[in-house]
Design an enzyme around this catalytic site. Structure first.
Site, mmCIF file in Angstrom:
data_model
loop_
_atom_site.group_PDB
_atom_site.id
_atom_site.type_symbol
_atom_site.label_atom_id
_atom_site.label_comp_id
_atom_site.label_asym_id
_atom_site.label_seq_id
_atom_site.Cartn_x
_atom_site.Cartn_y
_atom_site.Cartn_z
ATOM 1 N N ASP A 170 10.991 67.929 7.784
ATOM 2 C CA ASP A 170 11.710 67.799 6.522
ATOM 3 C C ASP A 170 11.709 69.105 5.736
ATOM 4 O OD1 ASP A 170 12.289 65.125 6.938
ATOM 5 O OD2 ASP A 170 10.482 64.420 5.912
ATOM 6 N N TYR A 196 -0.009 67.252 14.359
ATOM 7 C CA TYR A 196 0.310 67.682 12.998
ATOM 8 C C TYR A 196 -0.974 67.993 12.245
ATOM 9 C CZ TYR A 196 5.335 66.686 12.811
ATOM 10 O OH TYR A 196 6.702 66.713 12.993
#
EC number: 5.4.99.12
Length: 261
Positions: free
Chosen positions: A54, A113
Site C-alpha cells: 500500500d 513482513y
C-alpha cells in the site's frame, strides 16, 4: 521472443502511492514499467509483483517478474541498466533469468513482513516515515506470549481489512517474533506466513500492542480468530512502519518453522 526476468527490488514507499499501477499516481509498478519502456524503445512491458504494498509501505525484498522483448540481456547488465535510470527511492538488488512457468506471485511459498514501532514519547522527524509511533509503556513478554497463538493454520478473517478481494482467508503462520531494540527504542515485529490478507500485518501489530499495554488479555487471540469478525480488532497500525522483508520461493527454512514446535 521474450526472456522472463525475476528481480528483487527495494524501495522507500513514502513517496509512492503503493506498488500497483494507478493512473495519474506515482507507483512502484508504473515507475519500473516506464523505465523498461525506455529500454525497449517504446514497447510495453508488464511488471508483476509478489504483493501489492500500500501507499507508504516499504520493501527490502519485493520480487517482480517481467517478460523482456528482443535480445536477451545478462542479469548483471539488466540490474545496471535499470538502476541507472531508477529514481533514488528504488534500487534493484538481484536478477536472474527464469523459466516462463515461474510466476512471482503464484510460485511464492511464503512472505516475511517486518514492522517497526517507535516507543519515543514524541515523533522523531527522522523516523516518522519508517516506523509507527506508540508512546505508551508496553509489556514485551506479554506480546511474545500472545503471538504464539498466531502460529499454525487459521482463518484470519478477523485480521483482514474490508476491501480485500480474497475470499479464502485461511493462512499458515510459520513464524512470529517480537523483540525490543533498546538502542533505537523500537519494537520489531516479524511475521512469516504462507500469504497475507489486506492490512493483515498492520492489524496484527495493533492487536499485539493493545495486549502489551494491558487493554486486552494475553490469551485473547484464539477468541478473536474464532470470531471471524473484523470488528473484534478495530485498530490498524500506520503504513509507515511496514516493510516487505523477504519472499520465499523454496520451502520455508526449518529455523523459521515455529508452527511445528
Amino acid at each position: 521472443m521474450t526472456t522472463r526476468y525475476k528481480m528483487t527490488v527495494a524501495y522507500d514507499g513514502h513517496l509512492f502511492h503503493g506498488f500497483q499501477y494507478q493512473p495519474h499516481q506515482r507507483t512502484v509498478q508504473g515507475t519500473i514499467e516506464t523505465a523498461l519502456s525506455k529500454m525497449t524503445k517504446g514497447k510495453a512491458v508488464i511488471v508483476e509483483g509478489s504483493g501489492r504494498t500500500d501507499a507508504g509501505v516499504h520493501a527490502l525484498g519485493q520480487v517482480i517478474h517481467f517478460d523482456y522483448p528482443g535480445k536477451q540481456i545478462s542479469p548483471e547488465r539488466m540490474i545496471c541498466a535499470l538502476n541507472s535510470i531508477m529514481p533514488l527511492d528504488i534500487i534493484f538488488k538481484k536478477c536472474e533469468v527464469v523459466d516462463e512457468k515461474f510466476h512471482v506471485r503464484y510460485s511464492a511459498k511464503g512472505k516475511w513482513y517486518r514492522y517497526r514501532i517507535s516507543l519515543d514519547r514524541f515523533v522523531d522527524p527522522f523516523k516518522r516515515f519508517y516506523t509507527g509511533h506508540y508512546p505508551y509503556p508496553v509489556n514485551i513478554e506479554k506480546m511474545k506470549k500472545a503471538a504464539t497463538d498466531l502460529l499454525g493454520t487459521h482463518d484470519f478473517t478477523s485480521f483482514a481489512a474490508s476491501g480485500g478481494q480474497i475470499r479464502n482467508k485461511v493462512r499458515t503462520m510459520y513464524y512470529v517474533n517480537v523483540a525490543k531494540n533498546e538502542q533505537s527504542n523500537e519494537i520489531i515485529f516479524d511475521f512469516i506466513c504462507s500469504g497475507f490478507l489486506y492490512n493483515m500485518v498492520r492489524i496484527l501489530v495493533a492487536m499485539l500492542l493493545e495486549i502489551g499495554r494491558g487493554k486486552r488479555p494475553v490469551n485473547d487471540i484464539p477468541r478473536v480468530i474464532s470470531a471471524k469478525d473484523r470488528e473484534q480488532v478495530r485498530e490498524t497500525a500506520p503504513a509507515s512502519g511496514l516493510f516487505l522483508y523477504h519472499v520465499f520461493y523454496e520451502n520455508i527454512p526449518e529455523k523459521y518453522r515455529l508452527d511445528r514446535d
